[in-house]
Design a protein around this motif. Structure first.
Motif, short mmCIF file in Angstrom:
data_model
loop_
_atom_site.label_atom_id
_atom_site.label_comp_id
_atom_site.label_asym_id
_atom_site.label_seq_id
_atom_site.Cartn_x
_atom_site.Cartn_y
_atom_site.Cartn_z
N LEU A 178 0.81 -1.22 0.00
CA LEU A 178 0.00 0.00 0.00
C LEU A 178 0.84 1.27 0.00
CD1 LEU A 178 -2.67 1.56 0.18
CD2 LEU A 178 -2.60 1.23 2.67
N PHE A 179 1.74 1.39 0.98
CA PHE A 179 2.49 2.63 1.12
C PHE A 179 3.61 2.76 0.10
CE2 PHE A 179 0.13 3.02 4.97
CZ PHE A 179 0.09 4.40 5.22
N VAL A 183 0.11 3.83 -3.55
CA VAL A 183 -0.17 5.27 -3.69
C VAL A 183 -0.24 5.69 -5.16
CG1 VAL A 183 0.74 5.94 -1.44
CG2 VAL A 183 2.31 5.79 -3.38
N VAL A 313 -5.32 7.18 1.59
CA VAL A 313 -4.45 6.07 2.01
C VAL A 313 -4.71 5.68 3.46
CG1 VAL A 313 -2.05 5.36 2.36
CG2 VAL A 313 -2.66 6.68 0.33
N LYS A 317 -5.64 2.10 4.94
CA LYS A 317 -4.79 1.57 6.02
C LYS A 317 -5.65 1.09 7.19
CE LYS A 317 -1.60 3.45 9.48
NZ LYS A 317 -1.03 4.73 9.98
#
Length: 325
Positions: A178-179, A183, A313, A317
């Motif tokens: 994800l990070f 993004v 995001v 999360k």
């Protein structure tokens, strides 16, 4: 003798991304690689010699205190972005910080607030926003060439070998799909459709709690985005923006596309738009323009744009239960 009109860059975090970035930095005529810093003096010296940097430091703080450095590029692991960017701003430096800005929306807010407080340029290094293909596709979409956008499909995926170690699988450094790469498709959905009304996200996890693969559906009033990020699978990495009158497809890999196709009325029109260097040069040129115009943010990728994306995001999360210490 050094050119006083050149903007002097300082680089902290001398890993793979920094190497790629600096190779492009050297292509910008009004840029000078002035200082590099690593907590390992030998590594800093070797990096400086490789790219002909004027100075090499064995601490980030020493680079921040160098009065000749104009702007700092923060390419350290995700978990350190916030504190190091704020320190650099506090020391009177402009800052280009690698994405994602931070591991929490709260920290992203602190960073943009520091830019305003110290009146220094600050930007998230979303290089994709500045490459010619993405700029032109966004302009085409805004002009209505494919009608109303109803669908965005994008992914960023590759198979990463955990045996190689490094930050990608390190939870303490903000690793995971994800990070690190999620993004990117989220960014594309955001610039095309804005802030979603609802998000649905599901992940496959590593035993240490990071996400290995995350699929996301972003629901808007009259559109949807279907997105994915994975560090355990390969994909074609094309991106498609679908509208009521046609669709646009960005070349693979779409986040540094060197061209795109417009499909409309059963015809394909192809546009070739090669990047300058690998593609980082375009964001470097934007930084220089903003600094010379005394702007503290870019109009193309503003503080608010970064904060909006950070909030999206953060929602994902939370949904997938991703927690960093």
């Amino acid at each position: 003798m050094k050119n006083k009109n050149k903007i002097k860059w300082g680089i902290i975090g001398l890993g793979n991304i920094a190497n790629q970035f600096v190779a492009d930095l050297l292509l910008a005529e009004d840029a000078e690689l002035f200082a590099v810093a690593s907590r390992n003096k030998e590594y800093a010296t070797a990096f400086a010699e490789k790219y002909n940097s004027v100075k090499a430091y064995d601490s980030y703080e020493a680079l921040f205190k160098d009065d000749e450095v104009d702007i700092v590029y923060v390419a350290t692991p995700h978990n350190s972005h916030a504190e190091l960017s704020i320190k650099a701003l506090k020391n009177g430096k402009h800052v280009l910080c690698e994405k994602p800005l931070a591991l929490s929306h709260k920290d992203a807010v602190r960073m943009t607030e520091a830019s305003v407080k110290y009146n220094k340029f600050f930007m998230e290094a979303f290089w994709t926003r500045f490459i010619p293909s993405v700029q032109e596709v966004l302009a085409q979409v805004n002009q209505g060439i494919i009608g109303d956008v109803k669908n965005v499909k994008a992914d960023f995926a590759f198979y990463a070998d955990e045996k190689l170690g490094g930050r990608l699988f390190d939870k303490n450094l903000g690793g995971g799909a994800l990070f690190d790469i999620g993004v990117y498709p989220l960014f594309l959905s955001y610039i095309m459709l804005g802030i979603p009304k609802k998000i649905i996200a599901k992940s496959i996890y590593h035993q240490n709690g990071i996400d290995l693969q995350t699929s996301m559906i972003l629901h808007y009033e009259n559109a949807q985005a279907v997105l994915q990020a994975s560090i355990v699978s390969e994909s074609d990495m094309k991106a498609t923006i679908g509208g009521t009158k046609g669709y646009i497809q960005l070349n693979s890999p779409w986040f540094i596309a060197d061209g795109y196709s417009v499909y409309k009325d059963e015809n394909e029109t192809y546009y070739s738009l090669p990047n300058f260097g690998k593609g980082y040069t375009h964001e470097i040129i934007e930084c220089h323009k903003c600094i010379r115009n005394n702007q503290i943010e870019s109009e193309l990728w503003s503080h608010q744009n970064s904060l909006d994306l950070s909030k999206i995001v953060e929602e994902i999360k939370t949904q997938i239960g991703l927690e960093f210490s």
